[in-house]
Design an enzyme around this catalytic site. Structure first.
Site, mmCIF file in Angstrom:
data_model
loop_
_atom_site.group_PDB
_atom_site.id
_atom_site.type_symbol
_atom_site.label_atom_id
_atom_site.label_comp_id
_atom_site.label_asym_id
_atom_site.label_seq_id
_atom_site.Cartn_x
_atom_site.Cartn_y
_atom_site.Cartn_z
ATOM 1 N N SER B 123 -15.207 13.159 -55.697
ATOM 2 C CA SER B 123 -16.180 13.334 -54.621
ATOM 3 C C SER B 123 -16.180 12.132 -53.696
ATOM 4 O O SER B 123 -16.796 12.162 -52.652
ATOM 5 C CB SER B 123 -17.575 13.550 -55.204
ATOM 6 N N HIS B 144 -11.850 18.433 -53.288
ATOM 7 C CA HIS B 144 -13.218 18.172 -53.738
ATOM 8 C C HIS B 144 -14.010 19.478 -53.800
ATOM 9 O O HIS B 144 -14.418 20.014 -52.771
ATOM 10 C CB HIS B 144 -13.884 17.157 -52.815
ATOM 11 N N GLU B 156 -13.341 20.661 -50.116
ATOM 12 C CA GLU B 156 -12.786 19.724 -49.145
ATOM 13 C C GLU B 156 -11.361 19.387 -49.578
ATOM 14 O O GLU B 156 -11.151 18.900 -50.680
ATOM 15 C CB GLU B 156 -13.629 18.451 -49.092
ATOM 16 N N ASN B 195 -20.156 14.402 -48.426
ATOM 17 C CA ASN B 195 -21.034 13.360 -48.948
ATOM 18 C C ASN B 195 -21.480 12.374 -47.880
ATOM 19 O O ASN B 195 -22.562 11.802 -47.970
ATOM 20 C CB ASN B 195 -20.362 12.631 -50.114
#
Lengths: 286, 321
Positions: B123, B144, B156, B195
């Protein structure tokens, strides 16, 4: 071209590690006729020891010295106080005992260090790269190779050039006769068992930065080590060297050229050897 | 490697993420080899996948036959060597630790031919850092997945500084084939896209609590019942266009100077961590938790997310028509 060099190197490095584990296993088997299922657990235990010691001291070289020594002591104690006691009941009992020890070590490791895989960071010059024929390769892997060659050399000196070595080799061939000639064979057994544990331990410490430390590492290498001693012949050190190199290269080039059957190739080789020479490449018929 | 050539997938790590990732591929007919060092975790994976599928079955999102087929496509491997045999793509989903991931990729490199695609489910750890010590860096891609991976559609796909366009494209295509919504992240930046956006929001949210502007509960409510409601349908940049960029410009001119812009974790967060009130694990964080409330919220989460994703899928179909 580069790819071939890289996969030869991969194979050599793994062969080195495999040799360190299987040399002790094969010697112990040759001498005591016991297939030590706990042998790879020594490897795992030493790897976990090195993790803790490295966190505590930060010195990888110290781990390389201390952890095999700890395993030497543990090996000696196991032989003296456990294995020797069940020896009179025959091989099945000995086999079950090593099996039990393997389970105990595996559970203790989970209990103390947990089940999550642990990384090892060594730092220093070992962490760098070496350029060889246009290939950039991690220094640490050459170090693994160097260690296994050095240990192989020292072991052959010990076995071929010293009085101790002559005794061990004779005990591998015929332990009763050696005993009758007045040699304290139980002590020789203990020494060889402990030495095997220490070598396995050394391999464990070395493998940490290479393959990461985890609770499945013992099983993973044990299977390959068994194949090595079957192909090389039980009790044969040179057999362990040759078979380790064969398995290492076969695994590498299996992965490179025949990825669909890479795993099967190793067992195919074992089957061929067993058909052609059931005692293994360098094993003697008993 | 072309996406059609990929039939066998290896997944390293059968934990929280790993088993869900394995499920995604097995459900779409790929042969999945799942590996975990911990044999107990590995052995429990099929049961956890069955439970996940059971929820999907109850909501009529899969047929019973698909559930059976999914589990049949799954194969448990007890060693990494075993897992690597014959896979065209491997996804690593172990715990977030750079050294650990590096060691695993070095080992994967030994056990797979150079054309095998290697993915890391991280992540935040840089894909370039994970792959920099490898011989064949161009085949490493970040993938991800968001937790729970078998429900949240977004993946991702991250290109490292060494990554090849071909491999990147293949992985994006593969994600589409298994019904995911791949997002192309062209540069390997910390936190990737999701994130970064998420934590920009959290920085402001924690700051609002710290300044005593609102209770944690009300801050969560303004997201859940306010602007968050449209997020599954309209992203921030779409919303900005709808509002008019001139208006957005004006707002940013007066608002930005007042927004939180610290570059270290907030002192409130540090205090909570120092006091060991770290959330559900300690039963106390921004909220008070009980065993029942934790269990309930996690149980409800999967169903709620499934319902929401189904609604969005329907809406997006309408939008396209």
């Amino acid at each position: 071209m580069n790819i071939t060099t890289i996969f030869i190197l991969h194979g050599l490095v793994y062969a080195g590690l495999l040799f360190l584990v299987s040399s002790g296993l094969t010697l112990v088997f040759g001498m005591m006729n016991v297939l030590n299922f706990a042998h790879a657990s020594f490897y795992m235990l030493a790897a976990y020891f090195s993790y803790s010691l490295l966190r505590w001291t930060g010195n990888f070289w110290l781990c390389l010295l201390v952890c095999p020594f700890l395993l030497f002591v543990i090996g000696a104690l196991i032989e003296r106080f456990l294995l020797r006691r069940v020896h009179v009941f025959g091989h099945l009992h000995e086999l079950l005992l090593t099996f039990g020890i393997a389970f105990i070590i595996s559970e203790v490791v989970k209990w103390v260090w947990g089940t999550a895989p642990l990384p090892i960071e060594i730092g220093g010059f070992l962490d760098g790269n070496v350029t060889l024929r246009g290939v950039i390769y991690p220094t640490y892997r050459f170090f693994v190779l160097f260690c296994s060659i050095l240990i192989g050399f020292l072991m052959s000196c010990l076995l071929l050039k010293t009085r101790m070595g002559i005794t061990v080799r004779s005990a591998v061939d015929d332990s009763e006769m050696v005993n009758a000639l007045g040699v304290n064979t139980p002590r020789v057994f203990m020494f060889v068992f402990a030495l095997g544990a220490a070598l396995s331990g050394l391999a464990g410490v070395i493998s940490g930065p290479l393959l990461s430390i985890n609770t499945g590492m013992a099983t993973a290498i044990l299977v390959d080590a068994f194949v090595v001693i079957v192909i090389g012949g039980f009790g044969s050190l040179i057999g362990a060297v040759v078979a380790s190199l064969m398995i290492g290269q076969l695994q590498s080039f299996g992965a490179l050229l025949f990825p669909k059957i890479s795993l099967a190739l190793i067992y195919l080789l074992m089957a061929i050897v067993l058909i052609a020479k059931p005692s293994g490449l360098f094993g003697e018929k008993k | 490697m072309k996406v059609e050539e990929i039939r066998n997938i290896g997944v390293i790590g059968a934990g929280l993420m790993g088993h869900g990732i394995a499920q995604v591929f097995a459900l779409k007919g790929y042969k999945v080899k799942l590996f975990d060092n911990d044999s107990r975790v590995l052995k429990s994976a099929p049961e956890r996948i069955r439970n996940n599928l059971q929820t999907l079955l109850e909501m009529r999102l899969v047929e019973f036959q698909e559930l059976e087929d999914c589990l049949n496509h799954l194969q448990l491997s007890h060693t990494l060597t075993e897992m690597c045999e014959g896979v065209e793509l491997a996804i690593e989903a172990v715990s977030e630790n750079l050294d650990l991931k590096r060691a695993i990729f070095l080992d994967l490199e030994r056990l797979t031919p150079p054309q095998t695609i290697l993915c890391s489910n991280t992540s935040g750890i840089s894909i370039s850092l994970i792959s920099e010590k490898l011989q064949f860096k161009e085949r490493v891609v970040g993938t991800h997945f968001w937790n729970p991976p078998h429900i949240v559609p977004c993946v991702e796909v991250i290109k490292s500084q060494f990554g090849s366009d071909e491999v990147f494209h293949t992985v994006v295509e593969l994600m589409k084939r298994v019904g995911k919504e791949p997002v192309r992240v062209l540069k390997d930046v910390p936190g990737f896209l999701g994130n970064r956006l998420q934590h920009a929001l959290w920085r402001e949210a924690i700051s609002l609590v710290e300044k005593g502007i609102a209770d944690p509960e009300d801050i969560d409510r303004v997201v859940k019942y306010g602007f968050g409601l449209r997020l599954p349908f309209l992203g921030p940049l779409e919303t900005a266009d709808l509002a008019g960029l001139d208006l957005v410009y004006d707002i940013h001119q007066y608002l930005f100077s007042d927004l939180e812009n610290r570059s270290t974790p907030s002192s409130l967060l540090k205090r909570l961590v120092d006091q060991k009130t770290i959330g559900v694990k300690a039963k106390k964080g921004f909220y008070h938790w009980t065993d029942e409330s934790i269990k309930q919220i996690i149980q409800q989460r999967d169903k709620a997310l499934l319902k929401i994703t189904e609604v969005i899928k329907g809406l997006n179909r309408e939008k396209k028509q």
